[in-house]
Motif scaffolding. Structure first.
Motif, mmCIF file in Angstrom:
data_model
loop_
_atom_site.group_PDB
_atom_site.id
_atom_site.type_symbol
_atom_site.label_atom_id
_atom_site.label_comp_id
_atom_site.label_asym_id
_atom_site.label_seq_id
_atom_site.Cartn_x
_atom_site.Cartn_y
_atom_site.Cartn_z
ATOM 1 N N LEU A 1 0.833 -1.210 0.000
ATOM 2 C CA LEU A 1 0.000 0.000 0.000
ATOM 3 C C LEU A 1 0.868 1.261 0.000
ATOM 4 N N ASP A 2 1.846 1.305 0.892
ATOM 5 C CA ASP A 2 2.688 2.500 1.009
ATOM 6 C C ASP A 2 3.475 2.760 -0.274
ATOM 7 N N GLN A 3 4.027 1.681 -0.884
ATOM 8 C CA GLN A 3 4.803 1.874 -2.108
ATOM 9 C C GLN A 3 3.927 2.325 -3.271
ATOM 10 N N ILE A 4 2.734 1.757 -3.370
ATOM 11 C CA ILE A 4 1.849 2.129 -4.475
ATOM 12 C C ILE A 4 1.391 3.578 -4.319
ATOM 13 N N ILE A 5 1.085 3.993 -3.092
ATOM 14 C CA ILE A 5 0.677 5.384 -2.874
ATOM 15 C C ILE A 5 1.825 6.334 -3.212
ATOM 16 N N ASP A 6 3.042 5.936 -2.850
ATOM 17 C CA ASP A 6 4.196 6.812 -3.070
ATOM 18 C C ASP A 6 4.639 6.853 -4.532
ATOM 19 N N THR A 7 4.691 5.694 -5.187
ATOM 20 C CA THR A 7 5.284 5.628 -6.530
ATOM 21 C C THR A 7 4.357 5.055 -7.594
ATOM 22 N N GLY A 8 3.232 4.470 -7.202
ATOM 23 C CA GLY A 8 2.319 3.874 -8.171
ATOM 24 C C GLY A 8 2.618 2.429 -8.479
ATOM 25 N N HIS A 9 3.737 1.898 -7.963
ATOM 26 C CA HIS A 9 4.063 0.500 -8.208
ATOM 27 C C HIS A 9 4.962 -0.004 -7.070
ATOM 28 N N VAL A 10 5.218 -1.314 -7.063
ATOM 29 C CA VAL A 10 6.040 -1.941 -6.026
ATOM 30 C C VAL A 10 7.376 -2.338 -6.628
ATOM 31 N N VAL A 11 8.452 -2.020 -5.932
ATOM 32 C CA VAL A 11 9.798 -2.342 -6.385
ATOM 33 C C VAL A 11 10.386 -3.410 -5.478
ATOM 34 N N ARG A 12 10.932 -4.469 -6.091
ATOM 35 C CA ARG A 12 11.579 -5.538 -5.329
ATOM 36 C C ARG A 12 12.954 -5.818 -5.932
ATOM 37 N N GLY A 13 13.860 -6.253 -5.068
ATOM 38 C CA GLY A 13 15.180 -6.631 -5.554
ATOM 39 C C GLY A 13 15.169 -7.993 -6.219
ATOM 40 N N TRP A 14 16.208 -8.255 -7.049
ATOM 41 C CA TRP A 14 16.244 -9.507 -7.821
ATOM 42 C C TRP A 14 17.691 -9.916 -8.061
ATOM 43 N N LEU A 15 17.990 -11.191 -7.783
ATOM 44 C CA LEU A 15 19.327 -11.731 -8.016
ATOM 45 C C LEU A 15 19.513 -12.272 -9.429
ATOM 46 N N GLY A 16 18.403 -12.607 -10.082
ATOM 47 C CA GLY A 16 18.508 -13.180 -11.423
ATOM 48 C C GLY A 16 18.755 -14.663 -11.435
ATOM 49 N N PRO B 1 15.266 -21.540 0.774
ATOM 50 C CA PRO B 1 14.803 -20.701 -0.346
ATOM 51 C C PRO B 1 13.815 -19.613 0.062
ATOM 52 N N SER B 2 12.911 -19.930 0.995
ATOM 53 C CA SER B 2 11.948 -18.928 1.429
ATOM 54 C C SER B 2 12.648 -17.736 2.067
ATOM 55 N N ASP B 3 13.631 -18.012 2.883
ATOM 56 C CA ASP B 3 14.386 -16.949 3.538
ATOM 57 C C ASP B 3 15.092 -16.061 2.518
ATOM 58 N N LEU B 4 15.726 -16.661 1.523
ATOM 59 C CA LEU B 4 16.443 -15.881 0.517
ATOM 60 C C LEU B 4 15.487 -15.067 -0.343
ATOM 61 N N ARG B 5 14.333 -15.631 -0.689
ATOM 62 C CA ARG B 5 13.386 -14.891 -1.520
ATOM 63 C C ARG B 5 12.933 -13.607 -0.827
ATOM 64 N N LYS B 6 12.650 -13.688 0.495
ATOM 65 C CA LYS B 6 12.204 -12.496 1.222
ATOM 66 C C LYS B 6 13.314 -11.458 1.304
ATOM 67 N N ARG B 7 14.526 -11.906 1.600
ATOM 68 C CA ARG B 7 15.638 -10.961 1.739
ATOM 69 C C ARG B 7 16.049 -10.370 0.397
ATOM 70 N N GLU B 8 15.966 -11.177 -0.643
ATOM 71 C CA GLU B 8 16.263 -10.692 -1.994
ATOM 72 C C GLU B 8 15.302 -9.583 -2.387
ATOM 73 N N ALA B 9 14.015 -9.800 -2.134
ATOM 74 C CA ALA B 9 12.997 -8.816 -2.508
ATOM 75 C C ALA B 9 13.162 -7.516 -1.742
ATOM 76 N N ALA B 10 13.672 -7.602 -0.519
ATOM 77 C CA ALA B 10 13.814 -6.402 0.310
ATOM 78 C C ALA B 10 15.013 -5.547 -0.082
ATOM 79 N N LEU B 11 15.925 -6.076 -0.890
ATOM 80 C CA LEU B 11 17.106 -5.318 -1.296
ATOM 81 C C LEU B 11 16.741 -4.242 -2.319
ATOM 82 N N LYS B 12 17.404 -3.117 -2.236
ATOM 83 C CA LYS B 12 17.110 -1.995 -3.124
ATOM 84 C C LYS B 12 17.815 -2.182 -4.460
ATOM 85 N N PRO B 13 17.078 -2.091 -5.563
ATOM 86 C CA PRO B 13 17.733 -2.193 -6.870
ATOM 87 C C PRO B 13 18.847 -1.159 -7.018
#
Length: 394
Positions: free
Chosen positions: A278-293, A347-359
């Motif tokens: 909610l907070d990200q969409i209100i601020d920027t219109g979309h959600v940003v998540r980090g990605w390792l590829g 894997p669950s732990d890494l997915r959450k931490r990966e998403a929380a990283l700033k691009p």
């Protein structure tokens, strides 16, 4: 014999006289018998006496969730999303035999109106409403029916397919807002109530428990879900999942339907995750998540010296060309053990931490390749949009 008969008749006469006298006394002075029994210490003939509650005394509490529903229900709204659907038009043969052999002939396209039913939750006094993305996807017009009967036109602020959340904005005053705690802690077994608009029946409440927490419905998604057996039907999507006190704990999202021979398996997005979206969409219109590829999975037994499959770390299953991991030299079958100096548990732990990283940020990743330790620095990218596989109903 005559003497005995006379004595018996004498006693009978006095017994009848005594009963008649007792009847007259009881009629003229009610309660005399009870007072006499109390005076001489006699009980009431073994009959249990139920004492009436003292005036003003509190009655025994009744098990009910009506107060929780009354607290939460006003913030839950019905959503009607109208969309235009284009379909192929067919001209059918008039002759039954020709129709059976050749079917219809395409003659262009035709447009028709379609309406999706769903629910939503008012989360701010200035009109922000949380609902599901699939409820309002491709809608031309969105109408919101409030608890007090008002109807408001809604505009789409933004959506996040990853969590299937969407944020709407309505222009209305005096809005009831959902009660959200600063931090929500749920345990399997906690009682929860689902409130929404199933099948267009308007406000409906169903009860269940939290069946599990931390459920991940996709091997690539970083988001986890609350699993509940509270009945969630078509139209409940986007509605409120509340605790026994009426506090919002989740947004109802998915159900595994009877087509999968499932019953009592529904899912909700935890309110803490929903607030971040909610907070990200209100601020920027979309959600940003980090990605390792990379795609990764549990460490197999042989890859970690005979340890069980739940050993710490993850095994890289695939590396996306041109992604951060590929550019850093990470390869399939590498074992990743830590990121940013912190151990990876699974894997669950890494997915959450990966998403929380700033691009754009840099992070060190450590692991094993063929049993040999390695350390690489990689630059986090923005996670690409993911498409729902459509395996679940909502």
């Amino acid at each position: 014999m005559k003497h005995a008969a006379g004595l018996l008749a004498f006693v009978a006469r006095f017994a009848v006289l005594g009963l008649a006298l007792a009847f007259v006394v009881g009629l003229l002075w009610p309660g005399t018998g009870e007072r006499l029994r109390q005076r001489f210490g006699l009980d009431a003939g073994g009959v249990a006496q139920v004492a009436a509650p003292a005036p003003g005394a509190a009655a025994a509490p009744t098990l009910s969730y009506a107060d929780a529903v009354a607290r939460a229900a006003p913030s839950v709204v019905n959503i009607y999303a109208n969309k235009t659907v284009t379909e192929q038009a067919l001209r059918m043969y008039t002759d039954p035999w020709m129709q059976q052999v050749f079917g219809g002939v395409p003659v262009g396209s035709v447009k028709r109106k379609e309406q999706s039913l769903g629910s939503g939750v008012i989360v701010s006094a200035d009109g922000y409403v949380l609902t599901n993305n699939h409820v309002i996807a491709n809608a031309d017009d969105i109408q919101v029916l409030l608890y007090d009967g008002r109807v408001a036109k809604a505009t789409l602020v933004g959506a996040d397919p990853e969590t299937d959340l969407a944020v709407l904005k309505i222009d209305a005053g005096n809005l009831p807002v959902a009660h959200i705690l600063p931090h929500t802690t749920l345990r399997p077994g906690d009682v929860v109530l689902a409130i929404g608009n199933p099948f267009g029946l308007n406000q409906t409440v169903t009860m269940g428990i939290v069946s599990a927490i931390g459920r991940q419905l996709s091997s690539s998604s970083p988001e986890d879900f609350i699993q509940t057996d509270a009945a969630i039907n078509l139209g409940n999507s986007g509605g409120a999942l509340v605790d026994a006190h009426g506090n919002l704990v989740g947004i109802n999202t998915l159900l595994i339907g009877k087509a999968a021979n499932a019953e009592g398996i529904g899912f909700a997005i935890p309110v803490d995750s929903a607030k971040k979206v909610l907070d990200q969409i209100i601020d920027t219109g979309h959600v940003v998540r980090g990605w390792l590829g990379t795609d990764y999975t549990f460490v197999p037994v042989a890859a970690n010296g005979g340890l069980p499959a739940a050993a710490r770390g993850v095994m890289v299953a695939d590396v996306y060309p041109g992604g951060p991991a590929a550019l850093a030299g990470i390869q399939p079958r590498d074992i990743l053990l830590s990121i940013g100096g912190q151990d990876i548990t699974d894997p669950s732990d890494l997915r959450k931490r990966e998403a929380a990283l700033k691009p754009g940020s840099k992070v060190e990743v450590s692991g094993l390749r063929n049993g040999v330790p390695f350390h690489v620095d990689l630059t986090i990218a923005q996670r690409p949009s993911q498409l729902d596989d459509g395996s679940l109903d909502g």
